[in-house]
Design a protein around this motif. Structure first.
Motif, short mmCIF file in Angstrom:
data_model
loop_
_atom_site.label_atom_id
_atom_site.label_comp_id
_atom_site.label_asym_id
_atom_site.label_seq_id
_atom_site.Cartn_x
_atom_site.Cartn_y
_atom_site.Cartn_z
N GLY A 5 0.84 -1.20 0.00
CA GLY A 5 0.00 0.00 0.00
C GLY A 5 0.87 1.24 0.00
N THR A 6 0.24 2.37 0.38
CA THR A 6 1.02 3.60 0.52
C THR A 6 1.53 3.65 1.95
OG1 THR A 6 -0.39 4.69 -1.08
CG2 THR A 6 0.97 6.10 0.30
N LEU A 7 2.84 3.69 2.09
CA LEU A 7 3.46 3.59 3.42
C LEU A 7 3.72 4.98 3.99
CD1 LEU A 7 6.26 1.00 2.48
CD2 LEU A 7 3.89 0.50 3.14
N LEU A 8 3.43 5.16 5.26
CA LEU A 8 3.80 6.41 5.95
C LEU A 8 5.18 6.16 6.57
CD1 LEU A 8 2.59 9.21 6.81
CD2 LEU A 8 1.96 8.13 8.95
N LEU A 9 6.21 6.79 5.94
CA LEU A 9 7.60 6.48 6.31
C LEU A 9 8.29 7.66 6.98
CD1 LEU A 9 8.66 4.76 2.96
CD2 LEU A 9 8.13 3.61 5.13
N PRO A 10 9.29 7.41 7.82
CA PRO A 10 10.10 8.52 8.33
C PRO A 10 10.87 9.15 7.18
CG PRO A 10 11.00 6.40 9.06
CD PRO A 10 9.74 6.11 8.31
N ASP A 11 10.99 10.47 7.21
CA ASP A 11 11.71 11.17 6.14
C ASP A 11 13.09 11.56 6.63
OD1 ASP A 11 12.62 12.63 4.04
OD2 ASP A 11 10.81 13.85 3.83
N GLU A 12 14.09 10.86 6.12
CA GLU A 12 15.46 11.09 6.60
C GLU A 12 15.97 12.48 6.21
OE1 GLU A 12 16.25 9.11 8.70
OE2 GLU A 12 14.92 7.45 8.20
N ARG A 13 15.34 13.09 5.19
CA ARG A 13 15.81 14.42 4.78
C ARG A 13 15.62 15.46 5.88
NH1 ARG A 13 12.50 14.92 -0.55
NH2 ARG A 13 11.07 14.20 1.03
N GLU A 14 14.66 15.19 6.79
CA GLU A 14 14.45 16.14 7.89
C GLU A 14 14.99 15.54 9.18
OE1 GLU A 14 10.47 17.85 7.99
OE2 GLU A 14 10.22 17.13 5.96
N GLY A 15 16.14 14.93 9.08
CA GLY A 15 16.77 14.33 10.26
C GLY A 15 15.92 13.21 10.84
N GLY A 16 15.10 12.59 9.99
CA GLY A 16 14.23 11.52 10.47
C GLY A 16 13.00 12.05 11.17
N HIS A 17 12.84 13.37 11.23
CA HIS A 17 11.70 13.94 11.95
C HIS A 17 10.48 14.13 11.07
CE1 HIS A 17 13.60 14.48 15.76
NE2 HIS A 17 14.67 14.97 15.17
N GLY A 18 10.71 14.18 9.76
CA GLY A 18 9.59 14.38 8.85
C GLY A 18 8.91 13.06 8.51
N LEU A 350 8.43 7.61 25.12
CA LEU A 350 8.33 6.46 26.03
C LEU A 350 9.63 5.66 26.08
CD1 LEU A 350 4.70 5.14 25.27
CD2 LEU A 350 5.44 6.65 27.11
N GLY A 351 10.61 6.08 25.30
CA GLY A 351 11.91 5.38 25.33
C GLY A 351 11.94 4.14 24.45
N TRP A 352 11.06 4.09 23.46
CA TRP A 352 10.99 2.94 22.56
C TRP A 352 11.69 3.29 21.25
CZ3 TRP A 352 4.97 2.05 23.09
CH2 TRP A 352 4.69 1.60 24.39
N THR A 353 12.82 2.66 21.01
CA THR A 353 13.56 2.98 19.78
C THR A 353 13.08 2.13 18.60
OG1 THR A 353 15.23 1.40 20.47
CG2 THR A 353 15.67 3.72 20.97
N ASP A 354 12.36 1.06 18.89
CA ASP A 354 11.96 0.15 17.81
C ASP A 354 10.43 0.05 17.68
OD1 ASP A 354 11.68 -1.11 20.21
OD2 ASP A 354 12.74 -2.94 19.66
N SER A 355 9.75 1.17 17.90
CA SER A 355 8.31 1.25 17.67
C SER A 355 8.01 2.59 17.02
CB SER A 355 7.53 1.18 18.99
OG SER A 355 7.34 -0.14 19.41
N GLY A 356 6.82 2.69 16.42
CA GLY A 356 6.34 3.99 15.93
C GLY A 356 6.87 4.38 14.56
N ARG A 357 7.63 3.48 13.93
CA ARG A 357 8.18 3.78 12.60
C ARG A 357 8.09 2.55 11.72
NH1 ARG A 357 12.48 7.73 12.18
NH2 ARG A 357 12.43 9.00 14.04
N ILE A 358 7.86 2.79 10.45
CA ILE A 358 7.93 1.69 9.50
C ILE A 358 9.36 1.64 9.00
CG2 ILE A 358 7.12 0.84 7.27
CD1 ILE A 358 4.39 2.03 7.92
N THR A 359 10.13 0.79 9.63
CA THR A 359 11.54 0.70 9.31
C THR A 359 12.01 -0.72 9.67
OG1 THR A 359 13.67 1.75 9.81
CG2 THR A 359 12.13 1.72 11.57
N PRO A 360 12.99 -1.24 8.94
CA PRO A 360 13.41 -2.62 9.21
C PRO A 360 13.83 -2.80 10.67
CG PRO A 360 14.36 -1.86 7.16
CD PRO A 360 13.70 -0.67 7.80
N ALA A 361 13.47 -3.93 11.24
CA ALA A 361 13.79 -4.34 12.61
C ALA A 361 12.85 -3.76 13.67
CB ALA A 361 15.24 -4.03 12.99
#
Ligand code: GUN
Ligand code: ZN
Length: 408
Positions: A5-18, A350-361
């Motif tokens: 589908g259409t994925l909502l991804l982190p945008d690395e161009r804005e330091g991963g904030h976009g 919340l201190g979760w580095t591996d949640s909230g993003r569509i990214t490998p792992a």
């Protein structure tokens, strides 16, 4: 499992904030996102398809599981509402079976709104809190959950001696240790309901165990007045700081009435304010100065605060964050900021580095949605999606790769 589908991804161009939207596919394996591929997907998907949107599961950084049957008790000021509505509801958790079943019901509701991660308050009952934590874990949500600590200024059936509560908080941490998806939070309810001994003891356990802390801070005027009476005029934030309760894993609900020195303390200690705009409106607590807190360098999360907040959908809460800022005349967050807040932003808080993003792992905590409005060619697609959002768009919610909600 293949999801397209259409994925909502982190945008690395804005330091991963976009955020950016991109056609693509995901492979989910062993509860995690194994691969993210952009471009026209090949193969028959298990979930999603041409018109689907795939978002990270939403994260609610502040809510009360025992209050899910108490939404909409209107017209009361916070302290009166606690006494007349919330405490009677929480008293029902004297029965751990009731608590476990209710926590499971709440999880089902949350999943239907796309929420896959929570920072949750339970009740003062140790057995019920363990039962609720097990229910959240077995359902599959990711959670920081805490037995609520109260040793005064609440009904006798909901208070315990400080020493007992501290021993139970310790045991609670111990029993949830090394669980992949559930973590115990030290949860003194708020300074009114906690003696100085209880607060100091709670701070010591948090420090010794490295556990997160949840509590409420400066929500209403009457509450702040009572805290000043009980603590000899010590500023509210300082009450918590002196007890060793502030730090980068501390999440404080509301934070409406804070002076500059308190804001500076929160920024220095890297504590997080959980903004609860729907609750602040419902309980007429006031409105939080989001722009001012950000300027002061305070970290922010966003919470539904059910049942102080009537909305279970984090998309609604995010929209309220935007609308409250507009009504105050402050620079409002963008729609993209809203989507980021309820996904990667709350995960970070919340201190979760591996949640909230569509990214490998990352954990495969995902929402599959089918919007029924044109949005790809909208001038601001995140805004179109935010304002037109309809929970009925959610066709599936996955938590750790498992289907926890499916429409129809
Ligand atoms: N302050 C102390 N307890 C509570 C609660 O349960 N809800 C809200 N909104 N504020 C609180
Ligand atoms: Zn709350």
């Amino acid at each position: 499992m293949l999801i397209t589908g259409t994925l909502l991804l982190p945008d690395e161009r804005e330091g991963g904030h976009g955020l950016r939207l991109s056609t693509g596919s995901l492979i989910v394996r062993n509860g995690r996102i194994a691969e993210v591929r952009e471009g026209e997907p090949a193969g028959r998907p298990d979930l999603g398809g041409g018109d689907a949107m795939i978002l990270p599961g939403f994260i609610d950084a502040h809510l009360h599981l025992p209050q899910f049957d108490s939404i909409g008790a209107d017209g009361l000021e916070l302290l009166e509402w606690l006494e007349r509505v919330v405490y009677p509801a929480e008293a029902r958790w004297a029965d751990p079976d009731f608590a476990g079943a209710m926590a499971l019901r709440a999880c089902r509701q949350l999943a239907s709104f796309g929420t896959t991660g929570i920072g949750a308050y339970l009740t003062v009952h140790h057995g019920a809190s363990l039962a609720a934590a097990r229910a959240v874990e077995s359902f599959g949500l990711r959670g920081i959950v805490g037995q609520t600590l109260m040793d005064r200024e609440a009904p006798a059936e909901l208070t315990r001696p400080a020493m007992q509560l501290l021993a139970e908080a310790d045991a609670f941490v111990e029993s949830l240790k090394r669980r992949p998806r559930i973590e115990a939070a030290i949860t003194p309810r708020f300074a009114i309901a906690c003696s100085p001994e209880l607060l100091v003891g709670a701070g010591a356990i948090a420090k010794r165990t490295g556990s997160p802390v949840q509590t409420h801070l400066a929500e209403t005027e009457a509450e702040c007045r009572r805290v000043a009476e009980l603590f000899g005029g010590t500023p509210y934030t300082e009450v918590y700081e002196r007890a060793g309760l502030l730090g980068e894993r501390t999440i404080l609900g509301h934070g409406i009435r804070l002076d500059d020195a308190e804001r500076a303390t929160l920024a220095r200690t890297r504590s997080v304010i959980a903004h609860c705009p729907t609750a602040n409106t419902f309980l007429r607590a006031g409105s939080m100065d989001r722009a001012g807190l950000l300027r002061a360098g305070v970290r922010l999360a966003l919470g539904s605060d059910v049942a102080g907040g009537p909305d279970r959908s984090m998309v609604r809460v995010a929209r309220a964050m935007l609308e409250v800022a507009k009504a105050r005349g402050d620079a409002p967050p963008t729609a993209a900021d809203c989507w980021r807040q309820i996904t990667a932003g709350n995960a970070e808080a919340l201190g979760w580095t591996d949640s909230g993003r569509i990214t490998p792992a990352a954990w495969a905590d995902l929402v599959v949605a089918a919007p029924d409005v044109p949005w790809r060619d909208a001038p601001d697609p995140p805004a179109r999606l935010l304002y037109a959002w309809d929970d009925r768009w959610i066709t599936a919610t996955l938590a750790a790769g498992r289907l926890v909600y499916s429409r129809g």
